[in-house]
Design a protein around this motif. Structure first.
Motif, PDB file in Angstrom:
ATOM      1  N   LYS A 157      -4.924   4.686   3.998  1.00  0.00           N
ATOM      2  CA  LYS A 157      -5.555   3.469   3.482  1.00  0.00           C
ATOM      3  C   LYS A 157      -5.344   2.261   4.400  1.00  0.00           C
ATOM      4  O   LYS A 157      -6.083   1.285   4.321  1.00  0.00           O
ATOM      5  CB  LYS A 157      -4.980   3.106   2.106  1.00  0.00           C
ATOM      6  CG  LYS A 157      -5.442   3.969   0.956  1.00  0.00           C
ATOM      7  CD  LYS A 157      -4.838   3.401  -0.315  1.00  0.00           C
ATOM      8  CE  LYS A 157      -5.184   4.252  -1.523  1.00  0.00           C
ATOM      9  NZ  LYS A 157      -4.538   3.711  -2.751  1.00  0.00           N
TER      10      LYS A 157
ATOM     11  N   GLU B  49      -1.091   7.490   1.440  1.00  0.00           N
ATOM     12  CA  GLU B  49      -1.372   6.055   1.436  1.00  0.00           C
ATOM     13  C   GLU B  49      -1.510   5.514   2.854  1.00  0.00           C
ATOM     14  O   GLU B  49      -2.128   4.463   3.066  1.00  0.00           O
ATOM     15  CB  GLU B  49      -0.251   5.297   0.710  1.00  0.00           C
ATOM     16  CG  GLU B  49      -0.118   5.627  -0.771  1.00  0.00           C
ATOM     17  CD  GLU B  49      -1.357   5.281  -1.567  1.00  0.00           C
ATOM     18  OE1 GLU B  49      -1.940   4.218  -1.314  1.00  0.00           O
ATOM     19  OE2 GLU B  49      -1.747   6.086  -2.430  1.00  0.00           O
TER      20      GLU B  49
ATOM     21  N   GLU C  56      -8.137   0.558   6.357  1.00  0.00           N
ATOM     22  CA  GLU C  56      -9.101  -0.063   5.438  1.00  0.00           C
ATOM     23  C   GLU C  56      -8.532  -1.346   4.856  1.00  0.00           C
ATOM     24  O   GLU C  56      -9.239  -2.357   4.726  1.00  0.00           O
ATOM     25  CB  GLU C  56      -9.448   0.916   4.317  1.00  0.00           C
ATOM     26  CG  GLU C  56     -10.488   0.381   3.340  1.00  0.00           C
ATOM     27  CD  GLU C  56     -10.769   1.329   2.193  1.00  0.00           C
ATOM     28  OE1 GLU C  56     -11.532   0.944   1.290  1.00  0.00           O
ATOM     29  OE2 GLU C  56     -10.206   2.456   2.177  1.00  0.00           O
ATOM     30  N   VAL C  57      -7.241  -1.305   4.508  1.00  0.00           N
ATOM     31  CA  VAL C  57      -6.577  -2.488   3.947  1.00  0.00           C
ATOM     32  C   VAL C  57      -6.588  -3.634   4.955  1.00  0.00           C
ATOM     33  O   VAL C  57      -6.950  -4.773   4.632  1.00  0.00           O
ATOM     34  CB  VAL C  57      -5.134  -2.136   3.532  1.00  0.00           C
ATOM     35  CG1 VAL C  57      -4.331  -3.401   3.270  1.00  0.00           C
ATOM     36  CG2 VAL C  57      -5.134  -1.258   2.290  1.00  0.00           C
TER      37      VAL C  57
ATOM     38  N   SER D  55       0.825  -1.210   0.000  1.00  0.00           N
ATOM     39  CA  SER D  55       0.000   0.000   0.000  1.00  0.00           C
ATOM     40  C   SER D  55       0.860   1.261   0.000  1.00  0.00           C
ATOM     41  O   SER D  55       0.449   2.293  -0.540  1.00  0.00           O
ATOM     42  CB  SER D  55      -0.948  -0.002   1.205  1.00  0.00           C
ATOM     43  OG  SER D  55      -0.235   0.122   2.414  1.00  0.00           O
TER      44      SER D  55
ATOM     45  N   ALA E  50      -7.774  -0.041  -1.881  1.00  0.00           N
ATOM     46  CA  ALA E  50      -7.426  -1.015  -0.840  1.00  0.00           C
ATOM     47  C   ALA E  50      -7.786  -2.438  -1.254  1.00  0.00           C
ATOM     48  O   ALA E  50      -7.022  -3.379  -1.014  1.00  0.00           O
ATOM     49  CB  ALA E  50      -8.122  -0.647   0.470  1.00  0.00           C
TER      50      ALA E  50
END
Length: 217
Positions: A172, A169, A175-176, A103, A111
């Protein structure tokens, strides 16, 4: 989300207060550190993930029971601990860390796509590790080539050199990580299926080996 956003904001404020040369130095330093961490991780990752017997703990050696029933029960419990508890935790850790690095390195991917790339990579490595004779060799090559190819693609992306994009990033990551649970379950289930198939295959091979020895005698 709040923590990652705060880190991104703090970085933006700090880098904005530096002169141009200072910003360039910090950017180069951060990019170098990220690439080094990724390279070291991949080196450790491919050795670990491309081995068929990924744990090699052999917890059954601690089974001291001499009673047949107790021996089987303890063996089953130790197997459960090894492959239902420890293995998923290890896969979760490596999967999570690999996904976080992806990521940070990859730009322009959502994601879901990042997690899918990581899941396919790990699943393919684990499946090839179970191929007879040359499986682990193929698996180790896949475990090196795919992640390093992703790194090469990321470096050739002009956005890679914009640290501001990398800071974004960070947002993210929660969420990832929230999406990897299903994929970890899939990989662990795949691992157990492969182990069962390998065990069944070994059972059917033993009589053939015995017959071959008799004929040779």
């Amino acid at each position: 989300m709040g923590l990652m956003q705060s880190i991104s904001d703090i970085y933006g404020n700090l880098i904005g207060s530096l002169p141009t040369q200072g910003q360039l130095f910090v950017n180069l330093l951060i990019l170098t550190i990220v690439v080094v961490i990724y390279a070291v991780f991949i080196w450790k990752f491919y050795v670990f993930i491309s081995t068929r017997d990924i744990l090699r703990l052999n917890l059954n050696k601690y089974n001291r029971s001499k009673h047949p029933i107790y021996t089987k029960l303890i063996a089953g419990a130790l197997y459960f601990i090894e492959y239902i508890i420890i293995l998923p935790l290890l896969i979760f850790f490596w999967f999570a860390f690999f996904t976080i690095l992806l990521s940070l390195l990859t730009k322009g991917l959502d994601a879901q796509t990042i997690v899918l790339i990581a899941a396919i990579t790990i699943a393919a490595i684990r499946v090839t590790a179970y191929i007879p004779k040359y499986g682990e060799t193929v698996s180790s090559e896949v475990a090196k080539i795919i992640p390093l190819t992703l790194l090469a693609i990321s470096i050739t992306n002009p956005l890679f050199f914009k640290i501001g994009e990398m800071a974004n990033e960070l947002v993210k990551i929660p969420e990832v990580l929230g999406q990897i649970r299903f994929y970890v379950f899939f990989i662990v289930a795949l691992e157990l299926i492969l182990r069962v198939l390998t065990f069944v295959g070994a059972i059917f091979k033993k009589p053939e080996v015995a017959e071959t020895k008799k004929k040779s005698q």
